[in-house]
Design a protein around this motif. Structure first.
Motif, PDB file in Angstrom:
ATOM      1  N   GLU B   2     122.713  59.599 121.478  1.00 13.82           N
ATOM      2  CA  GLU B   2     122.715  60.365 122.725  1.00 13.82           C
ATOM      3  C   GLU B   2     123.551  59.648 123.777  1.00 13.82           C
ATOM      4  N   ARG B   4     124.838  59.529 127.855  1.00 10.28           N
ATOM      5  CA  ARG B   4     124.410  59.917 129.194  1.00 10.28           C
ATOM      6  C   ARG B   4     125.298  59.230 130.221  1.00 10.28           C
ATOM      7  N   GLY B  30     129.030  67.613 125.886  1.00  8.40           N
ATOM      8  CA  GLY B  30     127.797  67.124 125.278  1.00  8.40           C
ATOM      9  C   GLY B  30     127.088  65.987 125.981  1.00  8.40           C
ATOM     10  N   TYR B  31     127.603  65.566 127.132  1.00  7.12           N
ATOM     11  CA  TYR B  31     126.958  64.460 127.849  1.00  7.12           C
ATOM     12  C   TYR B  31     125.892  64.973 128.811  1.00  7.12           C
ATOM     13  N   ASP B  32     124.734  64.336 128.830  1.00  5.42           N
ATOM     14  CA  ASP B  32     123.839  64.501 129.964  1.00  5.42           C
ATOM     15  C   ASP B  32     124.485  63.782 131.141  1.00  5.42           C
TER      16      ASP B  32
END
Lengths: 353, 353
Positions: B2, B4, B30-32
Motif C-alpha cells: 500500500e 500513501r 492508486g495512492y491514498d
C-alpha cells in the motif's frame, strides 16, 4: 454540457469524510469540483482528538466574495455538508440563495448534517438555519434522526413518516428526499411491500433506504421508492458523505424532468440516481469492511467504551482501520452495475391509508 | 504494498494548483493522499485578487501533532510544494526530518516553490530553510530560476550547470533532480546531443527537461538525461504541481535501486518516471490549450499589462480559461503511452569537458 460542483464541507488531512469523501467520486465521474473547506482538521472527530481549526464565517465570506469578484461562482450544482456553527451556515445560506437567484436551474444537494442516532453534533442554533435553507434545495439527504429534527415529528409509525414527508415537500418545498441507513424497526418492516421487505427474521441484518419525490399531479403528494441493503457491522465514517456525492453525481434530470408524469415510476431520475449511489456506496463499504477484517487484531478491536477510555489508542486504531477504501474503489465508482444494481422499488400503497 | 502520500501544499477552492493539481492524479494512480493545506484560498494568485487565508505555523504544528498522536503520520511518500513563509516551512521541515528518521526509505519529493523567471514569490528568508531541507529529499523539482536561487550559481553555460548539479548532489545531498520547462537558450541548445536537440531554427518553440541522478561509481557525478517538448504559448498555472505529482506517482525505485549500476541508462527508474510525467503533463496541457482556444474571445485575451490594469476582469477571465483540464484528463493520467512516450534520453558526454 460541462458540469461543475461547488462543494462546501469539512476537510480532513487524513482519511475520507466530508470533501475528501465527495471530491474524488465526483471528479472520477467527470465533474469539476470547487472545494470550500468549512473546517481544516487533521482527522475526523471519531478519533477523539484532532488538530487544525474551523473556518470562520468571515473567512467563508471572504472566499465567496473573491470567487464572486473573479466570476468563479459558476457551478451547475451545489453540495453542502458538515457546517459546524450557525454563523458559518448563515454565510453558506446567503451563498446558496445568491446562486439559486442567478441560476434557477441550479441543482442543490443539501445534506443537513446535524447528528445521528439521537445525538446532535452541531450547535442547536444550526437547526432553524437549515429549516430556512430547505426551500432552496433540490435534493436533501438527511438520516432518520435528521428528518425528525427538521420536521419535529417523531418517526414511530407509517403515518408519522407520511406527515414528515408532506412537511418536507409542502411546507419546506423540498423536491427530492433520500433517507438512507434506516434501521428496520418492526413497524417499518411490516409496512413494506413484499418486493422490498427482506426475508423474515433477517430484518435486523438490513438497512432501509427511502426516496420521496414530489410530483405535480394531485393524486398523491409524492412518489416513494425504497430498497434494503445488508447491514455491515461496525461504524464507518464518511459513508453518508460518499452517498450524497454519488446521488448528486448520478442525478440527471435533464433527460426526464419534463416527462416525469409519463415516466414509469421505477425509472424516475431521482430514484435511479439513488439506486446507483446505494449500489456503489454499499460496494465501497463492503470493500472497506473486508479490508478492515484482515488488519492486525489491534486495528480491529470492537467498540468497548470502558476499554477505550483506559486505552484511547484502541479507538484511534479502530477508526484508522475503518477509513473508506475510496481510492482503491475507482472501478466501483466509475462502474456500470447493470443488472446487479440495487434498484429502488416503488413503494406502492405508501399513501393509501 | 500500500502506498500513501502526505501532500503539504496550497489549497484553492476554484481551479487546479497545489494540492488540487496533485491529489487527483495521485489518487487516480492508486495512492491514498493525506492533504495538509498550507493556504486556503479562493483561487491562485494569478487572478490578482483572492479570499481566504494562509495556515499559520502553529496551525500546521497542531495538525501534524494530532496526526502523530493518532498514529496517522504513516506515509510511504512525502510531497511538499508551495509554503509561503519561513515559519511555516520550518514546521514542515521538522515534519520531514521526523518522518525521515522514522522511515529511512521514505520517498520525499520536495518542490522548492520559490519563484519563476527572475521573480521570487515567497519571502526571502524561505530560501535558507529550503537549503537546510534539501538533504532530506529524494527528488527535487526546481525550475531553472529555483536552481539558481538554491545553488547561487547563474546558469549561463554548461559548466555552470555542471557546477550547480554537483552542488545539489554533493553539497546538498539530493539524489535526484528534475528541472522542467527550461527555455532553450542558444548555448544550451548547442550543447545538447543531436538525439535530444530540436530541429534547427525551432529551438524557441521548445522547452527542455533535464534529470540528474547521482550514482555511486566515481567516473562521473551523475547520470544526466534530457528531452525537449513543444512549447505551448501562454501562461498556465499548476503545471509544475501536476508534473511533480506525476513524477512522484511514477517513481518506482523498489525494482531497480539495487541494480542501478547494471541498469541501462535509458531505463533508470528516475528518468523513466520523469518521462511518464513529462508525457502526461504535456498531454494535459495540450488538452487545456486546445480547450482555451475554443472559448469566447473575452476569455482568451492575450496578456497586455496596460489593458489588464484598466480592466482587471480581462486577466481574471484569461486565468479562468486556462485552468488545467484535469478532471477531463483522467484517461491521460491513467493511460499507458507505450511507444508514444516522450522518453528522456541519456545526455552522453555531459560530464566530459
Amino acid at each position: 454540457m460541462e458540469e461543475r460542483v461547488l462543494s462546501v464541507q469539512s476537510h480532513v488531512a487524513f482519511g475520507y469524510v466530508g470533501g475528501k469523501a465527495a471530491a474524488f467520486p465526483l471528479q472520477c465521474l467527470g465533474y469539476d469540483v470547487d472545494l470550500v473547506n468549512t473546517v481544516n482538521f487533521s482527522n475526523h472527530a471519531g478519533y477523539g482528538r484532532s488538530g487544525g481549526s474551523k473556518t470562520s464565517a468571515a473567512e467563508l465570506d471572504s472566499i465567496f466574495e473573491a470567487m464572486e469578484y473573479n466570476e468563479l461562482l459558476r457551478p451547475t450544482r451545489l453540495l453542502t455538508g458538515y457546517i459546524p456553527d450557525a454563523e458559518a451556515l448563515t454565510a453558506v445560506s446567503r451563498l446558496a440563495e445568491n446562486l439559486r437567484k442567478k441560476k434557477p436551474e441550479l441543482i442543490y444537494l443539501l445534506d443537513p448534517v446535524m447528528g445521528d442516532a439521537g445525538r446532535l453534533y452541531v450547535a442547536a442554533d444550526v437547526v432553524p438555519v437549515y429549516r430556512n435553507l430547505l426551500p432552496h434545495s433540490t435534493i436533501i439527504t438527511p438520516n432518520w434522526f435528521e428528518v425528525e429534527i427538521l420536521t419535529e415529528i417523531s418517526l414511530t409509525s407509517v403515518s408519522a413518516l407520511r406527515r414528515a414527508l408532506i412537511k418536507l415537500h409542502k411546507d419546506f418545498g423540498v423536491p427530492n428526499v433520500a433517507i438512507s441507513s434506516i434501521p428496520l424497526t418492526p413497524w417499518l418492516s411490516e409496512s413494506l411491500p413484499s418486493v422490498i421487505r427482506p426475508p423474515a427474521d433477517s430484518e435486523s441484518e438490513h438497512l432501509l433506504c427511502i426516496t420521496s419525490s414530489s410530483i405535480s399531479n394531485d393524486v398523491q403528494p409524492s412518489e416513494v421508492h425504497a430498497q434494503c441493503v445488508p447491514l455491515l457491522p461496525g461504524y464507518f465514517s464518511g459513508v453518508g458523505d460518499l452517498f450524497s456525492s454519488l446521488v448528486l453525481a448520478h442525478y440527471k434530470p435533464s433527460n426526464a424532468s419534463s416527462l416525469s408524469s409519463v415516466f414509469p415510476p421505477s425509472q424516475m431520475p431521482f430514484s435511479d440516481a439513488v439506486s446507483q449511489a446505494l449500489t456503489k456506496t454499499h460496494a465501497v463499504l463492503s470493500k472497506t469492511f473486508e479490508y478492515s477484517g484482515l488488519l492486525p487484531e489491534e486495528e480491529r478491536s470492537v467498540t468497548d467504551d470502558e476499554k477505550d477510555a483506559v486505552e484511547p489508542i484502541r479507538k484511534v486504531r479502530r477508526m484508522r482501520g475503518r477509513e473508506l477504501r475510496l481510492v482503491q474503489s475507482i472501478d466501483i465508482i466509475r462502474g456500470d452495475f447493470g443488472n446487479s444494481m440495487r434498484r429502488l422499488q416503488s413503494w406502492s400503497g405508501f399513501w393509501e391509508h
